[in-house]
Write an enzyme that holds these catalytic residues in place. Structure first.
Site, mmCIF file in Angstrom:
data_model
loop_
_atom_site.group_PDB
_atom_site.id
_atom_site.type_symbol
_atom_site.label_atom_id
_atom_site.label_comp_id
_atom_site.label_asym_id
_atom_site.label_seq_id
_atom_site.Cartn_x
_atom_site.Cartn_y
_atom_site.Cartn_z
ATOM 1 N N ARG A 1 0.856 -1.194 0.000
ATOM 2 C CA ARG A 1 0.000 0.000 0.000
ATOM 3 C C ARG A 1 0.885 1.234 0.000
ATOM 4 N NH1 ARG A 1 -3.345 -2.175 4.986
ATOM 5 N NH2 ARG A 1 -1.214 -2.868 5.323
ATOM 6 N N ARG B 1 12.036 4.822 3.066
ATOM 7 C CA ARG B 1 12.261 6.272 3.090
ATOM 8 C C ARG B 1 13.155 6.682 4.263
ATOM 9 N NH1 ARG B 1 6.407 8.614 2.816
ATOM 10 N NH2 ARG B 1 7.545 10.538 3.253
ATOM 11 N N ASP C 1 2.395 4.926 -0.197
ATOM 12 C CA ASP C 1 1.909 6.211 0.320
ATOM 13 C C ASP C 1 1.684 7.221 -0.790
ATOM 14 O OD1 ASP C 1 1.726 5.692 2.989
ATOM 15 O OD2 ASP C 1 3.823 6.204 3.407
#
Lengths: 269, 269
Positions: free
Chosen positions: A61, A208, A63
């Protein structure tokens, strides 16, 4: 008496999806209206195509602002359209920043998320003094010089099975923080730096935060030798910042047994 | 008596500009409001920066939707900002899809358009069955197979000094149609086809009509051997369609004497 259901006539279809995430509020359909999502676009195109409401399972999923070249979804359908015809049919109705690149009928047990064995993410950094306008939507621009070989040294210390709590944001719903990174590699080509992570699972914001931490290593704010200690202590604050979503792409999801050498040739020559 | 002017205190500044043309109504400032232009953005940023109104000369007035990595402009200024500081100063105020990549003080006689000796344009074609979402703004998508070697054969027949009337649209203000193409090259890499044109000058829509014609050659609608006849007859209708602007990039403008081998290395090895 046995209950007769339509289940047995339903096929399980898997799609491989590419998208430019710039204009989407993430992959996952939002419960209320927050803006367009990739899942919402796919489901509504399917509804238009065959007049059937489906709910997609998804491998990752992603972002808001994150891209994909190899996202995988699956869903059950009673529609009779042959799998091979699905990409062209859906692409004719989808916005140009989402493409169905492949469709296959899969075993009933296949689940895009739970059957996934490895995922590959790539994080792109434009390290030119002046940003490349054509990469601005798909890279983070770091105008100060980064020592990518130092970043690669640090990346090597991330590889293996670790508790990655220090590299995760609150808000994820994982119960454990143990994950295995098979590949964590920093490569450079003409001023563009790529961080590639291949692992068995990723915590919320994990790639990230790895990217943000490696950027700090490249700027010499964190020494590569600090990585094992950061992993060990599990404190988020010891790493670098969470790098911007636009640099991140979900490149590949693998469902087979072995890590296939031909799919990651750059790590084996 | 000699007239005293401020001319002598003005410097002539040349800028190298890159831009993603997707959201612009071409390079050239519009007489009335039609939408944002690259020239308008640059001039208004300069006005904000040093409170001075300037008019840019430009090497190539690219059309709506056309991109550039090596556009060149020049203008005269009384402002004292050192040339080396101009890129950073302007980039801090410019939108992210326009970058000043270089600035130099040049001889008073330098004119971005009239001093230019050669220009390089590249036209990008995405020849995958399913379009690459990340190239959709910078390529034209041709889903049917193109024979790029056949396109290259035809491209070779464009090279030289010719009357390119058949490869120009009405609406240009050129008085002659004689131009020299030094390079007209078709290359292919992983399903992406690039047409590179280097010449001493280009007629209105010339590269886009060359691209459209070469695409027809690649689809076997026009044989390569037809090119000399199309050039000779000078009839626009004999060529292919004008290919979409988003595939086109102004890559380089050259002001020196000789075609520099180091700038186009791919055509000399």
């Amino acid at each position: 008496m046995s209950e007769i259901t339509t289940e047995s006539t339903q096929r399980n279809i898997a799609l491989k999806i590419a998208y430019d995430g710039t204009h989407y509020h993430g992959f996952q359909r939002q419960p209320e209206f927050h803006g367009p999502t990739v899942q919402g676009s796919l489901e509504s195109v399917w509804a238009k195509l065959v007049e059937e409401v489906v709910t997609l399972n998804t491998a990752g999923r992603t972002d808001r602002g994150v891209h994909a070249t190899g996202q995988v979804v699956n869903f059950r359908t009673a529609a009779r359209i042959p799998a091979a015809k699905i990409p062209k049919a859906m692409n004719s109705l989808l916005p140009r920043d989402i493409r169905v690149v492949d469709a296959q009928e899969v075993a009933d047990s296949f689940h895009a998320r739970f059957s996934a064995r490895w995922k590959r993410y790539d994080y792109e950094i434009d390290n030119h003094t002046i940003a490349d306008v054509f990469k601005r939507l798909y890279s983070v621009h770091v105008p100060v010089p980064l020592d990518w070989q130092r970043m690669q040294q640090a990346a090597q210390l991330m590889v293996g099975r670790h508790n990655f709590k220090a590299f995760s944001s609150v808000g994820g719903n994982s119960k454990t923080f143990e994950r295995t990174l098979y590949v964590c590699q920093v490569t450079e080509h003409q001023g563009q730096i790529r961080i590639t992570c291949i692992g068995d699972g990723f915590l919320y914001n994990m790639v990230r935060i790895i990217a943000g931490t490696l950027i700090y290593v490249g700027r010499k704010r964190i020494p590569p030798e600090a990585i094992p200690g950061i992993l060990e202590r599990g404190e988020r604050k010891r790493g670098g910042p969470t790098a911007a979503p636009r640099g991140l792409t979900l490149s590949y999801v693998h469902y087979g047994e072995e890590l296939p050498k031909d799919i990651f040739p750059e790590f084996y020559h």
